[in-house]
Design an enzyme around this catalytic site. Sequence first.
Site, short mmCIF file in Angstrom:
data_model
loop_
_atom_site.label_atom_id
_atom_site.label_comp_id
_atom_site.label_asym_id
_atom_site.label_seq_id
_atom_site.Cartn_x
_atom_site.Cartn_y
_atom_site.Cartn_z
N LEU A 85 0.85 -1.18 0.00
CA LEU A 85 0.00 0.00 0.00
C LEU A 85 0.89 1.24 0.00
CD1 LEU A 85 -2.70 -1.01 2.66
CD2 LEU A 85 -2.80 -1.28 0.18
N ASP A 118 -3.76 -4.46 18.30
CA ASP A 118 -2.47 -3.80 18.57
C ASP A 118 -2.49 -2.42 17.91
OD1 ASP A 118 0.14 -3.35 19.37
OD2 ASP A 118 1.04 -4.54 17.78
#
Length: 289
Positions: free
Chosen positions: A89, A191
């Site tokens: 990405l 997380d």
Amino acid sequence: MLTSSWIKQLPLTAITQVTPVGGGDVNQAYRIDTATKPYFLLVQPGYPADFYAGEIAGLKAFDEAQILAPRVIANGQIEGDGFLLLSFLTSGNGSQRDLGRLVAHLHQHHEPNGRFGFDYPYAGTSVSFTNTWTDSWADLFIHQRLDKLAAHLLKKELWQADDEATFQQVRTIISKTLAHHHSDASLLHGDLWGGNYMFTADGQPALIDPAAVYGDRELDIGVTTVFGGFTQDFYTGYQEVYPLDAGYHFRLDFYRLYYLMVHLDKFGMGYAGSVAAVMNQILEHGLTE
């Protein structure tokens, strides 16, 4: 650094460049450029391919929930090192409010049977968690997470007897509080610190490096508050889509404690003061309830 013979064994053709990428503390990470497009590579030296089983399952769950995240390309082991190959990405800039909305949409995906846990454990390099399925969020969070961390900290002599005694008082407050709080089994990132989101080149928010689990969504929100990286716009966007329940400000301390205990276990005494401060805050608030 990866050797040329190692790189040649990747399931890719026409590799033109391999560039180390910093920022994480669990994996070695690389950008792999090919003649057609780039990829993102994670490597865990000396671990089997299934080290990434939980992350792969989490990314697939994100994909099914239509949450923008890297796609899994390949997973395996090369010369004794586990690897995970992902789509790349390209980073850009975007809106924190949009990011908050994205996380809220993630949390609106609930486990169909209302259970807490995940099909795969959380595999950390310091401490791992089983994610065993349970009907109780308190059971998963307290027994499978906090208690295990406390035992680790004592074993590694990062905690002494007085720290354990304080923790037991805090544990009682957490248990009593969660017993009176309804928790839905939301799909969590697990997380969600400031290094685990990004904006793509076209400004879309995306989540990376999941430690997915179905749990109370306040865990993710609590983690966002520990190290910064999220502006007020993030929380505004979240609340617009999926408002948090009354009393959440106090409960977020439970998840700050959890995340700081993870860091104390992994990185050592530099986090001892922060852990003690959060425990004292929980005690001060909880004992006045």
